[in-house]
Design an enzyme around this catalytic site. Structure first.
Site, PDB file in Angstrom:
ATOM      1  N   GLY A  14     -82.074  28.599   5.532  1.00  0.00           N
ATOM      2  CA  GLY A  14     -81.200  28.208   5.428  1.00  0.00           C
ATOM      3  C   GLY A  14     -80.343  28.449   3.883  1.00  0.00           C
ATOM      4  N   ARG A  75     -85.286  33.064   8.602  1.00  0.00           N
ATOM      5  CA  ARG A  75     -86.102  32.014   8.761  1.00  0.00           C
ATOM      6  C   ARG A  75     -87.706  32.454   9.544  1.00  0.00           C
ATOM      7  NH1 ARG A  75     -84.161  26.776   8.453  1.00  0.00           N
ATOM      8  NH2 ARG A  75     -81.649  26.975   8.545  1.00  0.00           N
ATOM      9  N   ASP A 106     -87.312  22.596   1.787  1.00  0.00           N
ATOM     10  CA  ASP A 106     -88.810  22.554   2.955  1.00  0.00           C
ATOM     11  C   ASP A 106     -89.588  23.903   3.238  1.00  0.00           C
ATOM     12  OD1 ASP A 106     -89.999  20.638   5.216  1.00  0.00           O
ATOM     13  OD2 ASP A 106     -89.217  19.504   3.076  1.00  0.00           O
ATOM     14  N   THR A 129     -80.394  23.873  -0.348  1.00  0.00           N
ATOM     15  CA  THR A 129     -80.531  23.577   0.977  1.00  0.00           C
ATOM     16  C   THR A 129     -78.879  22.847   0.825  1.00  0.00           C
ATOM     17  OG1 THR A 129     -81.164  21.998   3.002  1.00  0.00           O
ATOM     18  CG2 THR A 129     -82.447  22.177   0.718  1.00  0.00           C
ATOM     19  N   ASP A 131     -78.945  20.172   2.530  1.00  0.00           N
ATOM     20  CA  ASP A 131     -79.243  19.060   3.611  1.00  0.00           C
ATOM     21  C   ASP A 131     -79.439  17.266   2.093  1.00  0.00           C
ATOM     22  OD1 ASP A 131     -79.045  19.936   5.742  1.00  0.00           O
ATOM     23  OD2 ASP A 131     -80.801  20.470   6.306  1.00  0.00           O
ATOM     24  N   ASP A 133     -82.042  16.910   0.994  1.00  0.00           N
ATOM     25  CA  ASP A 133     -83.052  16.133   1.428  1.00  0.00           C
ATOM     26  C   ASP A 133     -84.735  16.167   0.265  1.00  0.00           C
ATOM     27  OD1 ASP A 133     -83.696  18.376   2.545  1.00  0.00           O
ATOM     28  OD2 ASP A 133     -84.390  18.052   4.507  1.00  0.00           O
ATOM     29  N   ARG A 175     -79.906  17.945  10.426  1.00  0.00           N
ATOM     30  CA  ARG A 175     -80.750  17.590  11.461  1.00  0.00           C
ATOM     31  C   ARG A 175     -82.440  16.785  11.492  1.00  0.00           C
ATOM     32  NH1 ARG A 175     -83.616  23.169  12.990  1.00  0.00           N
ATOM     33  NH2 ARG A 175     -83.287  23.175  10.268  1.00  0.00           N
TER      34      ARG A 175
HETATM   35  O1  F6P Z   1     -81.306  23.488   6.821  1.00  0.00           O
HETATM   36  C1  F6P Z   1     -79.756  24.016   6.817  1.00  0.00           C
HETATM   37  C2  F6P Z   1     -79.124  23.630   8.085  1.00  0.00           C
HETATM   38  O2  F6P Z   1     -78.403  23.923   7.751  1.00  0.00           O
HETATM   39  C3  F6P Z   1     -79.245  21.810   8.264  1.00  0.00           C
HETATM   40  O3  F6P Z   1     -78.422  21.223   8.364  1.00  0.00           O
HETATM   41  C4  F6P Z   1     -79.210  22.872   9.781  1.00  0.00           C
HETATM   42  O4  F6P Z   1     -79.968  21.261  10.638  1.00  0.00           O
HETATM   43  C5  F6P Z   1     -80.055  23.786  10.689  1.00  0.00           C
HETATM   44  O5  F6P Z   1     -80.015  24.254   8.559  1.00  0.00           O
HETATM   45  C6  F6P Z   1     -78.934  24.837  11.092  1.00  0.00           C
HETATM   46  O6  F6P Z   1     -80.190  25.655  10.637  1.00  0.00           O
HETATM   47  P1  F6P Z   1     -79.718  27.229  11.201  1.00  0.00           P
HETATM   48  O7  F6P Z   1     -78.431  28.125  10.710  1.00  0.00           O
HETATM   49  O8  F6P Z   1     -81.008  28.220  11.590  1.00  0.00           O
HETATM   50  O9  F6P Z   1     -78.680  27.028  12.980  1.00  0.00           O
END
Ligand code: F6P
Length: 327
Positions: A14, A75, A106, A129, A131, A133, A175
């Site tokens: 992300g 991804r 991660d 990120t 997040d 985390d 998430r």
């Molecule tokens: O990891 C960052 C993040 O924005 C999370 O908070 C979220 O759950 C996820 O990516 C969403 O991913 P995508 O853009 O692939 O739907």
């Protein structure tokens, strides 16, 4: 000492505001140490396909202030398999890349570590990120911007919630982690905050909302992380609508979603990203590998990648208690 002549750099997973500032710092630090730099586009997808671009000083001009990532991100399913990583290693060798800086979270570091283990590429991670985390750094690149975006939007929701005496469920990203929810909830004055790190029971949520609403409040805002086990804002809204006790309560849900991922990085994120980008290249030149560079108590610190993706960064439970006092 590793003999590095050409550095490869990529953003993966992300995207996060400040990734560009980090990329700029990586490229310019490498060039000023007489390294050549290759940008790998679209993360591991591009690494496997050989989607590479030469980076010079000008290629990263005027990106310190922009969101997204000029190298793009993805991804990759293929990179999760040994064969995919072998193809990536072949492409890297063909492009004469000797070492890598991986900007991501991660999943990015898990992949980078595998590549290091299986194909002996020196690699340093920089934490990008929203997040926040990742173990091994007090803050990740993009988190501060996302947090401020969330708070700005909660403030806007508060205006309209007050005007109509409404209950609002505001869903923020996260998430698996509640950092954005917890801190935007406190900063936005939310009456209740629900995060994945704690057990959320619907009965408790209902009881709390009823008591808040019956206290003649102008409005009530519940900030909920998307990964909360009750199914985020939508799940909670449905459970409330199904309960006759809530039939008189005017209720709306707002999902902030990917608005939190975009936008110009805050000052904090730009400086953090710049510091970590410089530190990543310096760490490589000092002979380090398979580590992430983070900022802990104001100092840059290296943490083995396996500790970063193998551990969870804990939220501050004292902060969670604050909401009960403040709401
Ligand atoms: O990891 C960052 C993040 O924005 C999370 O908070 C979220 O759950 C996820 O990516 C969403 O991913 P995508 O853009 O692939 O739907």
């Amino acid at each position: 000492m590793q003999d590095i002549q050409r550095l490869g750099v990529y953003t993966s997973g992300g995207d996060a505001p400040g990734m560009n500032a980090c990329l700029r710092a990586v490229v310019r630090t490498a060039l000023s140490n007489d390294l050549d730099v290759t940008g790998i586009r679209r993360g591991y997808e591009g690494m496997i396909e050989g989607d590479y671009v030469e980076m010079d000083r000008r290629s990263v001009s005027h990106i310190v202030q922009t969101g997204g990532t000029v190298l793009k991100s993805a991804r990759s399913e293929d990179f999760m398999h040994k064969e995919g990583r072998a193809r990536a290693a072949q492409q890297l060798r063909k492009a004469k890349i000797d070492a890598l800086v991986a900007i991501g979270g991660d999943g990015t570091f898990r992949g980078a570590s595998k590549l290091h283990e299986e194909h002996e590429f020196p690699v340093i991670g920089a934490p990008g990120t929203i997040d926040n985390d990742l173990y091994g750094t007090d803050a990740t690149i993009g988190y501060d911007t996302a947090l401020n975006t969330a708070i700005e939007n909660i403030d806007r929701v508060r205006d309209t919630a007050d005007a109509h005496n409404r209950l609002f469920l505001v869903e923020v990203m996260g998430r698996d982690a509640g950092f954005i929810a917890l801190n935007s909830g406190i900063g936005g004055g939310a009456e209740l905050i629900l995060i994945p790190e704690t057990i959320t029971e619907m009965d408790m949520v209902k009881e709390r909302i009823l008591s808040l609403m019956s206290a003649q409040r102008r409005s009530t805002i519940v900030v909920v992380a998307e990964g909360d086990e009750l199914g985020g804002a939508r799940g909670i809204e449905q459970a409330l609508r199904d309960d006759p006790e809530f039939s008189d309560i005017d209720l709306r849900s707002t999902i902030l979603g990917h608005t939190q991922r975009g936008g110009s990085p805050t000052a904090g994120d730009r400086v953090l990203a710049s510091r970590l980008g410089v530190a990543a290249v310096e760490a490589l030149l000092d002979g380090h590998s398979d580590v992430m560079v983070g900022l802990v108590n104001g100092e840059t610190k290296l943490t083995p990648l396996r500790n970063v993706y193998g551990r969870r960064k804990s939220i501050d439970y004292d902060l969670l208690k604050l909401t009960q006092i403040l709401s």
